[in-house]
Design a protein around this motif. Structure first.
Motif, PDB file in Angstrom:
ATOM      1  N   PRO A  58       0.783  -1.480  -0.317  1.00 22.07           N
ATOM      2  CA  PRO A  58      -0.333  -0.449  -0.304  1.00 22.07           C
ATOM      3  C   PRO A  58       1.068   1.048   0.045  1.00 22.07           C
ATOM      4  CG  PRO A  58      -1.000  -1.696   1.795  1.00 22.07           C
ATOM      5  CD  PRO A  58       0.416  -2.334   1.292  1.00 22.07           C
ATOM      6  N   THR A  59       2.065   1.308   0.080  1.00 25.40           N
ATOM      7  CA  THR A  59       3.026   2.737   0.831  1.00 25.40           C
ATOM      8  C   THR A  59       3.031   2.241  -0.745  1.00 25.40           C
ATOM      9  OG1 THR A  59       4.147   1.096   2.385  1.00 25.40           O
ATOM     10  CG2 THR A  59       4.965   2.685   1.534  1.00 25.40           C
ATOM     11  N   ALA A  60       4.015   1.731  -1.630  1.00 25.87           N
ATOM     12  CA  ALA A  60       4.349   1.752  -2.990  1.00 25.87           C
ATOM     13  C   ALA A  60       3.014   1.888  -3.775  1.00 25.87           C
ATOM     14  CB  ALA A  60       4.871   0.713  -3.941  1.00 25.87           C
ATOM     15  N   PHE A  61       1.990   1.972  -3.848  1.00 27.64           N
ATOM     16  CA  PHE A  61       0.380   2.490  -4.563  1.00 27.64           C
ATOM     17  C   PHE A  61       0.716   4.252  -4.467  1.00 27.64           C
ATOM     18  CE2 PHE A  61      -0.188  -1.916  -5.315  1.00 27.64           C
ATOM     19  CZ  PHE A  61      -0.908  -2.551  -5.052  1.00 27.64           C
ATOM     20  N   HIS A  62       0.393   4.590  -3.155  1.00 32.35           N
ATOM     21  CA  HIS A  62       0.888   6.315  -2.066  1.00 32.35           C
ATOM     22  C   HIS A  62       2.034   6.608  -3.548  1.00 32.35           C
ATOM     23  CE1 HIS A  62      -2.794   4.472   0.453  1.00 32.35           C
ATOM     24  NE2 HIS A  62      -2.602   5.426  -0.081  1.00 32.35           N
ATOM     25  N   ALA A  63       2.970   5.588  -2.752  1.00 32.02           N
ATOM     26  CA  ALA A  63       4.253   6.967  -2.840  1.00 32.02           C
ATOM     27  C   ALA A  63       4.600   6.982  -4.592  1.00 32.02           C
ATOM     28  CB  ALA A  63       5.333   5.965  -3.054  1.00 32.02           C
ATOM     29  N   ASN A  64       3.386   6.259  -5.480  1.00 34.10           N
ATOM     30  CA  ASN A  64       3.602   6.232  -6.901  1.00 34.10           C
ATOM     31  C   ASN A  64       2.777   7.262  -7.379  1.00 34.10           C
ATOM     32  OD1 ASN A  64       5.156   3.797  -7.192  1.00 34.10           O
ATOM     33  ND2 ASN A  64       3.636   2.783  -7.818  1.00 34.10           N
ATOM     34  N   VAL A  78       3.912   1.892 -13.217  1.00 31.17           N
ATOM     35  CA  VAL A  78       2.959   1.189 -12.655  1.00 31.17           C
ATOM     36  C   VAL A  78       1.659   0.385 -12.602  1.00 31.17           C
ATOM     37  CG1 VAL A  78       4.330   2.847 -11.224  1.00 31.17           C
ATOM     38  CG2 VAL A  78       2.116   2.628 -11.688  1.00 31.17           C
ATOM     39  N   ALA A  79       1.728   0.513 -13.686  1.00 28.40           N
ATOM     40  CA  ALA A  79      -0.098   0.009 -13.867  1.00 28.40           C
ATOM     41  C   ALA A  79      -0.078  -0.809 -13.451  1.00 28.40           C
ATOM     42  CB  ALA A  79      -0.421  -0.124 -15.245  1.00 28.40           C
ATOM     43  N   GLU A  80       1.226  -2.696 -13.810  1.00 29.75           N
ATOM     44  CA  GLU A  80       0.793  -3.745 -13.784  1.00 29.75           C
ATOM     45  C   GLU A  80       0.769  -3.953 -12.183  1.00 29.75           C
ATOM     46  OE1 GLU A  80       3.367  -6.784 -14.899  1.00 29.75           O
ATOM     47  OE2 GLU A  80       1.873  -8.057 -14.226  1.00 29.75           O
ATOM     48  N   ASP A  81       2.008  -2.954 -11.115  1.00 31.74           N
ATOM     49  CA  ASP A  81       2.555  -3.185  -9.817  1.00 31.74           C
ATOM     50  C   ASP A  81       0.737  -3.456  -9.130  1.00 31.74           C
ATOM     51  OD1 ASP A  81       4.898  -0.832  -9.689  1.00 31.74           O
ATOM     52  OD2 ASP A  81       4.684  -2.972 -10.049  1.00 31.74           O
ATOM     53  N   TYR A  82      -0.425  -2.355 -10.118  1.00 29.56           N
ATOM     54  CA  TYR A  82      -1.890  -2.083  -8.983  1.00 29.56           C
ATOM     55  C   TYR A  82      -2.510  -3.199  -9.075  1.00 29.56           C
ATOM     56  CZ  TYR A  82      -0.688   2.401  -8.160  1.00 29.56           C
ATOM     57  OH  TYR A  82       0.384   4.145  -7.065  1.00 29.56           O
ATOM     58  N   VAL A  83      -2.034  -4.430 -10.159  1.00 30.42           N
ATOM     59  CA  VAL A  83      -2.197  -5.078 -10.099  1.00 30.42           C
ATOM     60  C   VAL A  83      -2.952  -6.046  -9.166  1.00 30.42           C
ATOM     61  CG1 VAL A  83      -3.405  -7.457 -11.385  1.00 30.42           C
ATOM     62  CG2 VAL A  83      -3.005  -5.752 -12.834  1.00 30.42           C
ATOM     63  N   VAL A 118      -6.049   4.821 -10.414  1.00 37.09           N
ATOM     64  CA  VAL A 118      -5.249   4.416 -10.822  1.00 37.09           C
ATOM     65  C   VAL A 118      -5.100   3.520 -11.809  1.00 37.09           C
ATOM     66  CG1 VAL A 118      -2.861   3.869 -11.185  1.00 37.09           C
ATOM     67  CG2 VAL A 118      -3.455   4.963  -9.086  1.00 37.09           C
ATOM     68  N   ARG A 119      -6.573   2.443 -11.289  1.00 31.57           N
ATOM     69  CA  ARG A 119      -6.273   1.218 -12.604  1.00 31.57           C
ATOM     70  C   ARG A 119      -7.034   1.433 -13.464  1.00 31.57           C
ATOM     71  NH1 ARG A 119      -8.522  -3.752  -8.903  1.00 31.57           N
ATOM     72  NH2 ARG A 119      -5.826  -4.519  -7.977  1.00 31.57           N
ATOM     73  N   ALA A 120      -8.070   2.942 -12.980  1.00 31.32           N
ATOM     74  CA  ALA A 120      -9.031   3.624 -14.302  1.00 31.32           C
ATOM     75  C   ALA A 120      -8.547   4.581 -14.772  1.00 31.32           C
ATOM     76  CB  ALA A 120      -9.975   4.284 -13.214  1.00 31.32           C
ATOM     77  N   GLY A 126      -5.348   3.314 -21.956  1.00 29.51           N
ATOM     78  CA  GLY A 126      -5.033   2.441 -22.651  1.00 29.51           C
ATOM     79  C   GLY A 126      -4.741   1.441 -23.070  1.00 29.51           C
ATOM     80  N   ILE A 127      -3.829   1.497 -20.835  1.00 29.64           N
ATOM     81  CA  ILE A 127      -2.998   0.616 -20.972  1.00 29.64           C
ATOM     82  C   ILE A 127      -4.565  -0.407 -20.106  1.00 29.64           C
ATOM     83  CG2 ILE A 127      -0.814   0.150 -18.966  1.00 29.64           C
ATOM     84  CD1 ILE A 127      -0.662   2.902 -19.037  1.00 29.64           C
TER      85      ILE A 127
END
Lengths: 412, 86, 500
Positions: A58-64, A78-83, A118-120, A126-127
């Motif tokens: 979760p830290t990275a999800f915010h830091a990104n 980062v898109a794939e990280d959020y999967v 971020v996913r949206a 288009g990613i």
């Protein structure tokens, strides 16, 4: 590299593919996490327990988000990280920014919302994640999620096939919203709920054309499809004057209460009810009698969307304790903040091996409890991977309503 | 009422506690919203979510006690004993 | 920008750790640059590693270190990344060795009362397992739910209940470490991995405790198993005057109660800060200017007797017992107590999200009152300079192992509005940081009780604090790490290589 990305995007006012509004909305909550950096979330996160990779924290999800605003990272980076998130809610609840001060400030960590956003944003740019994209297309086409696989249609008309022989009317003041995963893959669950409600004196109907609640669409970033699902469902409710919607599946319940009011200014006419709360009440008030003993030793899996996301952990335990003959070995709901089946937010659709490992660990924990021969959950989505791992490890997996139905003398 | 109804989730009016703190629910304090207008804005937190946070905090603290030791001694009880002895 | 490694080096790393455990992508490196201490976010790129490896064995770690020596590439060990002195923050990019996958419980030895674990395991998760056997591993910092055993050794951590059970250096019996040149050795008290006390050879365990990753990478540790406490007792007393609270702290610490685990003193500034948002302190009358908390753990009969003795001392000291709800609830919240950013306030009382500086000096008991005055003066001058700083008050905690008397971990908390950093404010901060450290040394203390003293500002005074010891430190560093690859730049240890 960062400079190049920043200058490319600067000309059309978007930083690293994200509009300024994105940062306006998420800057504070992202920085709130980034500046604390304490990571109390990490050890309760089911994904982190497996991968141990800080990109998935979760830290990275915010830091990104902070890093993207500064031009260090792009959405592509980062898109794939959020999967790697089941949206179980452990992190945002456990975080001291929520747990100790979130109420005082009316400002809490919102990791799930950040991941959704971020996913949206990725989808808008288009990613896409390959399987999620296909899942979204089929949901859009069929009205319900492709829970039977890529080729077996799950339409709005087929979704009530589980009710064959039960003579349930269409529509009416109260409607039973039988989640598509359960309807198609575990019909014993909606059948159990229907029989129990009827036995408890609750009148209800089924929707004419029930579509997916829209939850996984919101969760995986396909927001327009989610809106379409929600608007269709509310129209369907209004067609027959439905005022009360009963949800056996916590995913549906939380999707509806968190998202639908934002789309409809008259949402207050609806009351949304969790089946687990309703059935606990029927038992408590003596309207539903459980007289057939169920001779098993079970332990309970707190589904994430019930326990962590909504604080609902008492009703299911009350129900289990009311089942005659049942030996119930409990693991408290706070310990279970770090438990998960791994199924949430369609993680299993994109990263099946990760969901399988999270579920494997959950089943192992249940097996370690002395005498336990079954794991009981209250969420059909969790029951899919848990049952698979249960089969592999020799532990039966039930939905709570299946056991209650048995105790009420029904066969489902 | 068992379920969710939107209008029931709106936070009640705040009562003042001191010049920086208000309260909407019994035994629960909140910041004066006027102090969160310039640099960081408050979020819309429905009553069910608010309740979840408050309850979870107490449940977490109880869990922490239990994590470290099998029982907790009460200072109030021991002080009462001391009163009698002294 | 990160110094990119040669493709051949990345290939070699993949051959050692497996291709799935080597990362050089931007999100992998940008998310392993900081720790919770205030971070120069305006210079984030300066602190990213070049590549990250997640090894799963000591052998892999050893080979990575040997490769790094061959190519003269810096290596930065990272356990939890929850430390507060930037020990895990890369200063020269390089290969970051992230040990989180090495988080298994390797052996539980009931006869010898030890548990052997990987460095990537967290104490709370370990204790959830140990509980089943009636044990506890009582290493309990404020980061208890998230810090990892490797980092506890790297920092020589402090435990909230150290006055009863000891600190990390007492609770870790022995460990395996990969030296900066790649050799794998075991250090402890003497040679037997489960020996608690030895006089055979140099006592090397203590050399590596608190090395901040500059002398190697821990790959396994053998820990004490303590009987799980039957009972816990905690009490909070409030005082109208800080000096009364300070005296009461001393009285409690000298009480001789064997189950006493820790005493905590809150100063006036801390009470004022807690009144902002802490439900225990908002209702306290303005006259409350100090609080003292203490706790006991152990067998129920012993805790009971000890508790009554401490309560009598509390009463006699003129304090008011704050009730069970606060005494128990506030104590339970101290096992995981890092600051939340919402505590920050600007001069006009508006909430601003601030990062948290936590000073952690070791200060002798008699010096606490005057250190408090000097530190608050330094904090005030920062606050006067800019609204981006905020004084969050002081705590003092018992610091001795197995003994509550002696010196205290003196903590002043300063809120910093990190997003407002620029080079000028950073420089002012570094100067203030140095002055805080100088006060500690001048009063016979140590810059750091438990975080380490690697940070800009404070590190300049490490040679002053250690005196001749700093020369010995450099000699050791140069002997063990001839190529200066192991977390280079920390602790001014580049100076060890300057004569050459």
């Amino acid at each position: 590299m960062a400079d190049r990305i920043a200058s490319e995007e600067a000309t059309n006012g978007r930083r690293n593919g994200l509009p300024e509004e994105f940062f306006e909305e998420w800057r504070d909550v992202a920085y709130n996490c980034f500046s604390s950096g304490h990571k109390f979330c990490r050890e309760v996160c089911p994904v982190m327990q497996v991968t141990r990779d800080e990109r998935h924290t979760p830290t990275a999800f915010h830091a990104n988000v902070v890093a993207m605003e500064k031009g260090h990272l792009s959405l592509e980076d980062v898109a794939e990280d959020y999967v790697h998130c089941t949206m179980c809610g452990a992190c945002e609840l456990r975080c001291p920014n929520t747990l100790f001060t979130g109420d005082f400030y009316r400002f809490r960590q919102r990791t799930i919302d950040v991941v959704k956003a971020v996913r949206a944003a990725a989808v808008e740019k288009g990613i896409h994640q390959k399987n999620w994209k296909r899942w979204a297309e089929l949901t859009d086409r069929w009205g319900n999620e492709p829970v039977l696989g890529w080729t077996r249609e799950t339409s709005g008309s087929k979704v009530r096939a589980w009710a064959t022989g039960l003579d349930i009317p269409t529509g009416g003041g109260t409607v039973l919203f039988a989640d598509c995963e359960a309807a198609f893959n575990r019909p014993s669950v909606p059948r159990a709920v229907a029989l129990l409600l009827r036995a408890g004196g609750v009148e209800f109907g089924l929707m004419d054309q029930q579509w997916c609640c829209g939850g996984p669409m919101w969760e995986t970033g396909y927001v327009e499809i989610a809106h379409k699902m929600a608007e269709h469902n509310m129209l369907d409710w209004r067609k027959t004057g439905t005022k009360r919607i009963i949800c056996p599946d916590p995913h549906d319940y939380i999707t509806i209460i968190e998202n639908y009011p934002l789309l409809d200014s008259n949402f207050d006419e609806f009351e949304i009810v969790l089946a687990v709360d309703l059935i606990a009440e029927l038992i408590r008030e003596g309207k539903l009698e459980l007289t057939t003993p169920v001779q098993r030793t079970v332990t309970y899996h707190d589904p994430c969307r019930l326990n962590k996301r909504m604080g609902v952990w008492q009703s299911p335990r009350e129900i289990l304790r009311a089942i005659p003959g049942l030996t119930f070995i409990d693991v408290d709901h706070v310990t279970q903040w770090s438990y998960c089946s791994g199924a949430g937010s369609n993680l299993w659709v994109e990263k099946p091996e990760l969901t399988a490992e999270i579920s494997r660990r959950r089943v192992t924990k249940a097996k370690e409890l002395e005498g336990v021969d079954a794991l009981v959950s209250a969420c059909p989505w969790s029951e899919r991977p848990l049952t698979e791992q249960g089969d592999a490890q020799g532990l039966e997996v039930f939905d709570i309503f299946e056991l209650v139905a048995e105790a009420a003398g029904f066969e489902v | 009422m068992l379920g969710f109804r939107l209008s029931a989730e709106k936070p009640p009016e705040a009562e003042r506690v001191n010049d920086v703190v208000v309260s909407r629910f019994e035994h629960v304090y909140e910041i004066d919203p006027a102090l969160m207008t310039e640099h960081v804005r408050q979020q819309d937190i429905p009553n069910w979510d608010f309740r979840r946070i408050v309850d979870s905090r107490w449940e977490h603290l109880a869990w922490m006690h239990d994590h470290f030791a099998d029982s907790i001694l009460s200072g109030e009880e021991l002080l009462a004993e001391i009163e009698k002895e002294d | 920008m990160a110094i990119a490694l040669l493709d051949s080096v990345i290939d070699d790393l993949a051959a050692i750790c497996g291709p799935d455990h080597v990362f050089s992508g931007r999100s992998a490196v940008f998310n392993r640059a900081r720790v919770p201490a205030p971070f120069p976010a305006h210079r984030w790129e300066d602190h990213v590693p070049s590549a990250v490896v997640l090894p799963t064995s000591a052998q892999q770690v050893s080979e990575v270190v040997k490769l790094a020596n061959e190519h003269r590439i810096p290596v930065v060990p990272r356990a939890g990344g929850t430390g507060l002195t930037d020990g895990a923050v890369p200063l020269r990019h390089g290969i970051l060795v992230d040990v989180k996958l090495m988080n298994q419980i390797l052996e539980l030895d009931h006869a010898n009362r030890t548990v052997t674990v990987g460095p990537g395991i967290n104490m709370l998760k370990l204790n959830e397992e140990l509980r089943k056997h009636g044990y506890i591993y009582p290493d309990n910092p404020a980061s208890y739910p998230c810090s990892l055993v490797g980092g506890r050794i790297g920092t020589s951590g402090w435990s909230l209940i150290g006055a009863r059970y000891g600190h990390t250096r007492d609770l870790v019996i022995s460990f395996e470490i990969v030296l900066p040149t790649g050799e794998i050795i075991r250090v402890g008290d003497g040679g037997g991995p489960k020996v608690r006390k030895s006089s055979s050879g140099y006592q090397l365990k203590h050399l590596f405790m608190g090395h901040q990753g500059t002398l190697g990478i821990v790959t396994e540790a053998t820990l004490e198993l303590v009987p799980r406490p039957e009972a816990e007792f905690s009490m909070f007393f409030s005082y109208q005057d800080y000096m009364d609270a300070w005296r009461a702290t001393g009285d409690l610490a000298r009480s001789g109660v064997a189950t006493l685990a820790g005493v905590v003193l809150f100063d006036e500034w801390k009470i004022k800060y807690l009144r902002r948002d802490d439900e225990a302190y908002i209702p306290q009358p303005d006259s409350v200017k100090g609080v003292v908390a203490c706790a006991c753990y152990g067998n129920a009969d012993e805790v009971r007797v000890g508790a009554k003795r401490l309560l009598r001392i509390g009463k006699a000291s003129g304090g008011g017992y704050m009730g069970d709800e606060i005494s128990q609830g506030d104590w339970a919240s101290r096992h995981d107590r890092y600051a939340t950013p919402q505590h920050g306030r600007t001069r006009d009382g508006q909430v601003a999200l601030m990062s948290w500086h936590c000073e952690d000096a070791s200060i002798p008991y008699p010096e606490l009152p005057v250190v408090r005055e000097k530190w608050h003066a330094i904090a005030q001058s920062l606050c006067d300079r800019s609204d981006m700083f905020d004084d969050w008050g002081m705590f003092a905690y018992t610091n001795g192992a197995y003994k509550p008397w002696g010196d205290y971990l003196a903590e002043v908390d300063i809120g910093i509005w990190e997003m407002k950093w620029d080079d000028e404010s950073w420089a002012a901060w570094v100067d203030a940081k140095r002055e805080l450290a100088r006060v500690s040394i001048e009063h016979g203390g140590s810059i750091s009780a438990c975080h380490g003293s690697c940070r800009e500002g404070e590190v300049d005074l490490v040679p002053v604090e250690l005196g001749g010891g700093f020369e010995v430190m450099k000699t050791i560093k140069r002997s063990l790490d001839p190529n200066n690859i192991m977390n280079p730049g920390k602790y001014l240890l580049d100076q060890a290589y300057e004569e050459e």
